[in-house]
Design an enzyme around this catalytic site. Structure first.
Site, mmCIF file in Angstrom:
data_model
loop_
_atom_site.group_PDB
_atom_site.id
_atom_site.type_symbol
_atom_site.label_atom_id
_atom_site.label_comp_id
_atom_site.label_asym_id
_atom_site.label_seq_id
_atom_site.Cartn_x
_atom_site.Cartn_y
_atom_site.Cartn_z
ATOM 1 N N LYS A 46 1.029 -1.210 -0.053
ATOM 2 C CA LYS A 46 -0.127 0.120 -0.105
ATOM 3 C C LYS A 46 0.814 1.120 -0.081
ATOM 4 O O LYS A 46 2.159 1.044 0.672
ATOM 5 C CB LYS A 46 -0.755 0.003 1.389
ATOM 6 C CG LYS A 46 -2.178 0.829 1.245
ATOM 7 C CD LYS A 46 -3.194 -0.166 0.371
ATOM 8 C CE LYS A 46 -4.631 0.732 0.298
ATOM 9 N NZ LYS A 46 -5.606 -0.014 -0.256
ATOM 10 N N GLY A 82 -19.751 6.478 -1.859
ATOM 11 C CA GLY A 82 -18.706 6.796 -3.071
ATOM 12 C C GLY A 82 -18.928 5.820 -4.341
ATOM 13 O O GLY A 82 -19.935 5.255 -4.283
ATOM 14 N N HIS A 83 -17.916 5.655 -4.807
ATOM 15 C CA HIS A 83 -17.929 4.625 -6.136
ATOM 16 C C HIS A 83 -18.498 3.102 -5.651
ATOM 17 O O HIS A 83 -19.311 2.586 -6.338
ATOM 18 C CB HIS A 83 -16.631 4.515 -6.782
ATOM 19 C CG HIS A 83 -16.215 5.698 -7.567
ATOM 20 N ND1 HIS A 83 -15.026 5.955 -8.313
ATOM 21 C CD2 HIS A 83 -16.776 7.111 -7.530
ATOM 22 C CE1 HIS A 83 -15.152 7.184 -8.660
ATOM 23 N NE2 HIS A 83 -16.031 7.745 -8.428
ATOM 24 N N VAL A 84 -17.887 2.670 -4.737
ATOM 25 C CA VAL A 84 -18.063 1.279 -4.350
ATOM 26 C C VAL A 84 -19.391 1.243 -3.640
ATOM 27 O O VAL A 84 -20.426 0.526 -4.065
ATOM 28 C CB VAL A 84 -17.063 0.749 -3.337
ATOM 29 C CG1 VAL A 84 -17.596 -0.676 -2.806
ATOM 30 C CG2 VAL A 84 -15.710 0.339 -4.008
ATOM 31 N N GLY A 113 -21.461 5.354 3.314
ATOM 32 C CA GLY A 113 -20.360 5.689 2.484
ATOM 33 C C GLY A 113 -21.174 5.292 0.972
ATOM 34 O O GLY A 113 -21.500 4.313 0.485
#
Length: 350
Positions: free
Chosen positions: A82, A181-183, A179
């Site tokens: 990471k 967002g994209h996911v 959340g």
């Protein structure tokens, strides 16, 4: 400045740690390769603000370990890695040019590792960012296609398996997606299409309302997401959302989502089990993105990719069944799987 003595324990558990500083662009970044037993380290590039370099080192090291677990559980030929880029405190007037320069500089640092680290997208970075990183010698993933939809598909398969393990059907189940967002947005859409009742929580109220409207769901205030009564809490945003102080407040039957590193400390897994809450380890259920990355690199066809993504549900079902038989937490079962594959004991960092 980093105190070398303070990072001794990180170095003991991390295979390689690279501190990156480029004076011309202002780049400050950390690359952590946790384990390369199975292959080069694969993991995203996170771009966010940190209070200091030591906090960035800790984040990179911890998330690299999660990637070791994720890639091994998914039976992929990659180790765990990471990186984090420390976001500037103040965005200058020439922000886009500065970002471009920092990404290019970061790509040169990745290139120095000679293929030992393959970066992908993560919080704060995009497909376009990875394309810039890949302009130089760096071998990158996610420079043409966002893996988020594939992560969401794998999470859906895992949620279906987790619900089945407690005798609840997917259609009609109530899922709180934390959340958007994209996911999270893609998962909310897939859940709604499968007949679930969906609630959406996000720190951006405009985004939360947009996603809820699109899927026919309702909005939940971010502060109420953990305490909303539901069948499944699906964290899809920041890490460490469940800690020792919040376990008792949970009103869900299952915790299973797309976010990385959901538990603040490993011992929270046992606390969830004591409350009868099924926790599906994030590194098992959210592996769809890395599976998609490997599919592109290995030129898999669509049928093989879809089968591998849906197999996440099979792995979740087998893991939860073994947990029931042995009395081990699902986290412990998953860590045992990884330890067997690596040939040595491995667990989340404390």
């Amino acid at each position: 400045m980093l105190d070398v003595d303070e990072i001794d324990k990180e170095l003991e558990e991390t295979e390689q740690l690279m501190i990156c500083s480029d004076r011309r662009s202002g780049l400050r970044a950390v690359i952590a390769i946790d384990d390369s037993t199975l292959g080069p380290g694969l993991g995203g590039v996170r771009w966010q603000a940190y209070p200091n370099e030591l906090a960035a080192v800790d984040e990179a090291r911890r998330l690299a370990r999660v990637m070791t677990l994720k890639n091994a559980c998914a039976d992929l030929p990659y180790g765990g890695a990471k990186s984090v880029i420390l976001k500037d405190d103040i965005i200058p007037a020439d922000g886009p040019r500065r970002r471009q320069a920092q990404l290019e500089a970061f790509g040169r640092f990745v290139g120095r590792l000679g293929g030992a680290y393959i970066p992908g997208v993560d919080m704060g970075t995009s497909v376009e960012d990875l394309a810039v990183i890949g302009l130089g010698p760096a071998d990158v993933a996610c420079d043409h296609e966002d893996p988020s939809p594939w992560t969401a598909l794998g999470v859906l398969a895992g949620i279906r398996a987790a619900l089945s393990s407690v005798g609840i059907a997917l259609p009609g189940a109530h899922v709180v997606v934390q959340g958007a967002g994209h996911v999270g947005a893609d998962l909310a859409r897939r859940l709604a299409e499968a007949g679930c009742r969906v609630s959406v929580a996000d720190v951006d109220p405009v985004r939360a309302h947009a996603v809820a409207r699109d899927v026919g769901g309702r909005v939940v205030a971010p502060v109420a997401a953990l305490t909303t009564r539901c069948d499944v809490l699906a964290p899809c945003a920041t890490a460490k959302v469940i800690d020792r102080s919040t376990v008792d407040a949970l009103e869900c039957r299952i915790v299973a989502g797309g976010a990385n590193d959901v538990l603040a400390t490993p011992d929270v897994a046992a606390m969830l089990a004591d409350r009868g809450i099924v926790y599906v380890p994030d590194f098992v259920i959210n592996a769809g993105g890395v599976i998609h990355i490997h599919a592109l690199r290995a030129t898999w066809g669509p049928d093989k990719l879809e089968g591998s993504l849906l197999a996440i549900g099979d792995r979740v079902a087998a893991m939860l069944a073994q947990s029931e038989r042995t009395g081990l937490t699902p986290m412990a079962v998953a860590e045992d799987v990884v330890s067997h594959r690596l040939g040595r004991p491995i667990a989340l960092p404390t």
